[in-house]
Design a protein around this motif. Structure first.
Motif, PDB file in Angstrom:
ATOM      1  N   ASP A 134       0.825  -1.200   0.000  1.00  0.00           N
ATOM      2  CA  ASP A 134       0.000   0.000   0.000  1.00  0.00           C
ATOM      3  C   ASP A 134       0.867   1.262   0.000  1.00  0.00           C
ATOM      4  N   ARG A 135       1.952   1.252   0.782  1.00  0.00           N
ATOM      5  CA  ARG A 135       2.866   2.404   0.786  1.00  0.00           C
ATOM      6  C   ARG A 135       3.491   2.614  -0.596  1.00  0.00           C
ATOM      7  N   ALA A 136       3.853   1.530  -1.252  1.00  0.00           N
ATOM      8  CA  ALA A 136       4.426   1.633  -2.589  1.00  0.00           C
ATOM      9  C   ALA A 136       3.436   2.273  -3.558  1.00  0.00           C
ATOM     10  N   ALA A 137       2.164   1.885  -3.434  1.00  0.00           N
ATOM     11  CA  ALA A 137       1.131   2.472  -4.294  1.00  0.00           C
ATOM     12  C   ALA A 137       0.949   3.955  -3.986  1.00  0.00           C
ATOM     13  N   ARG A 138       0.968   4.310  -2.706  1.00  0.00           N
ATOM     14  CA  ARG A 138       0.838   5.720  -2.313  1.00  0.00           C
ATOM     15  C   ARG A 138       2.024   6.540  -2.807  1.00  0.00           C
ATOM     16  N   ASP A 139       3.192   5.916  -2.854  1.00  0.00           N
ATOM     17  CA  ASP A 139       4.404   6.605  -3.318  1.00  0.00           C
ATOM     18  C   ASP A 139       4.489   6.685  -4.839  1.00  0.00           C
ATOM     19  N   GLY A 140       3.527   6.053  -5.524  1.00  0.00           N
ATOM     20  CA  GLY A 140       3.483   6.130  -6.975  1.00  0.00           C
ATOM     21  C   GLY A 140       4.446   5.211  -7.696  1.00  0.00           C
ATOM     22  N   LEU A 141       4.921   4.161  -7.029  1.00  0.00           N
ATOM     23  CA  LEU A 141       5.827   3.225  -7.690  1.00  0.00           C
ATOM     24  C   LEU A 141       5.082   2.472  -8.796  1.00  0.00           C
ATOM     25  N   SER A 142       5.803   2.135  -9.839  1.00  0.00           N
ATOM     26  CA  SER A 142       5.211   1.363 -10.927  1.00  0.00           C
ATOM     27  C   SER A 142       5.021  -0.082 -10.485  1.00  0.00           C
ATOM     28  N   VAL A 143       4.273  -0.840 -11.290  1.00  0.00           N
ATOM     29  CA  VAL A 143       4.078  -2.257 -10.995  1.00  0.00           C
ATOM     30  C   VAL A 143       5.428  -2.972 -10.964  1.00  0.00           C
ATOM     31  N   ARG A 144       6.276  -2.666 -11.922  1.00  0.00           N
ATOM     32  CA  ARG A 144       7.592  -3.318 -11.965  1.00  0.00           C
ATOM     33  C   ARG A 144       8.428  -2.956 -10.742  1.00  0.00           C
ATOM     34  N   GLU A 145       8.450  -1.692 -10.383  1.00  0.00           N
ATOM     35  CA  GLU A 145       9.231  -1.259  -9.220  1.00  0.00           C
ATOM     36  C   GLU A 145       8.716  -1.905  -7.940  1.00  0.00           C
ATOM     37  N   THR A 146       7.396  -1.961  -7.795  1.00  0.00           N
ATOM     38  CA  THR A 146       6.805  -2.564  -6.596  1.00  0.00           C
ATOM     39  C   THR A 146       7.113  -4.054  -6.528  1.00  0.00           C
ATOM     40  N   ALA A 147       7.017  -4.734  -7.649  1.00  0.00           N
ATOM     41  CA  ALA A 147       7.317  -6.166  -7.689  1.00  0.00           C
ATOM     42  C   ALA A 147       8.773  -6.426  -7.310  1.00  0.00           C
ATOM     43  N   GLN A 148       9.683  -5.648  -7.869  1.00  0.00           N
ATOM     44  CA  GLN A 148      11.104  -5.826  -7.570  1.00  0.00           C
ATOM     45  C   GLN A 148      11.403  -5.526  -6.111  1.00  0.00           C
ATOM     46  N   LEU A 149      10.790  -4.482  -5.586  1.00  0.00           N
ATOM     47  CA  LEU A 149      11.006  -4.107  -4.191  1.00  0.00           C
ATOM     48  C   LEU A 149      10.606  -5.219  -3.233  1.00  0.00           C
ATOM     49  N   HIS A 150       9.579  -5.992  -3.606  1.00  0.00           N
ATOM     50  CA  HIS A 150       9.051  -7.039  -2.725  1.00  0.00           C
ATOM     51  C   HIS A 150       9.435  -8.447  -3.177  1.00  0.00           C
ATOM     52  N   ASP A 151      10.358  -8.525  -4.129  1.00  0.00           N
ATOM     53  CA  ASP A 151      10.855  -9.814  -4.612  1.00  0.00           C
ATOM     54  C   ASP A 151       9.712 -10.692  -5.107  1.00  0.00           C
TER      55      ASP A 151
END
Length: 223
Positions: A134-151
């Motif tokens: 949810d924080r990643a979405a609020r920060d505007g991260l892309s789907v790819r960035e969010t996926a990579q951040l969370h492995d």
């Protein structure tokens, strides 16, 4: 318009809110699920992808708990996307002891939440992951960035997001961006500045998204 107030609810899994109706309620997507005491019923409000309008008796009070990311899925055992754009009686989802709301809706609603929490004993690691997404979405991260951040693979991220939020990570990020721009505008920031601060290309972009998500222009929503 209806008056609104909120405070922290039980534990860390919910925020208690109260709305005094003026006879009409226009609800716009906000990226969360709620447990509500509304018109003498316990109702689970799924995540919305579009605006919802409700008629009620002027002066009627609705109470609710805005559930933290992942909490609804953890407590109810139902994928959140099965509740998207729906209002479902809690009794259709779980069986709990009867509670009297005559002595105080806020206290009774919080006790229902505690009963659900005790019954489910949520996995804290799963809730931490949901909060991070949810924080990643609020920060505007892309789907790819969010996926990579969370492995996670992008496919796994989309499936997980649908399950815990009710829609995919891109939709969640768009709704959070919309809500942020709306909050900034309601706080007094000019619409163009609110749009830019929230991450829109320009005010017209904000207006198009407001019409798509809320069925109204930003000016109408803050008026």
């Amino acid at each position: 318009m209806a008056s609104y107030a909120a405070r922290r609810g039980p534990r860390t899994g919910a925020t208690l809110w109260r709305v005094l109706s003026d006879g009409h309620k226009h609800v716009v997507p906000d990226g969360v699920l709620d447990l509500m005491w509304f018109q003498n019923h316990l109702v689970v409000a799924g995540a919305d992808t579009r605006a919802m309008s409700f008629e009620s008796v002027p002066g009627e009070v609705a109470w609710g708990l805005r559930l933290a990311p992942g909490v609804a899925h953890a407590l109810l055992g139902v994928p959140a996307d099965e509740l998207t754009d729906r209002r479902v009686a809690l009794s259709e989802l779980v069986a709990l002891p009867a509670r009297s709301f005559e002595v105080g809706a806020a206290d009774a609603l919080e006790q229902v939440f505690i009963d659900l929490w005790t019954r489910a004993d949520p996995d804290r690691s799963a809730l931490r992951l949901a909060a991070s997404l949810d924080r990643a979405a609020r920060d505007g991260l892309s789907v790819r960035e969010t996926a990579q951040l969370h492995d996670l693979s992008e496919r796994s991220l989309r499936r997980l997001s649908n399950r815990v939020f009710g829609y995919g990570p891109k939709s969640l990020a768009q709704i959070h961006r919309f809500q942020r721009a709306l909050h900034l505008a309601r706080s007094g920031l000019p619409l163009a500045e609110a749009a830019a601060t929230a991450g829109y290309v320009d005010q017209a972009h904000f207006t198009r998204e407001a019409k798509r998500l809320a069925g109204r222009t930003p000016a109408a929503l803050i008026g």
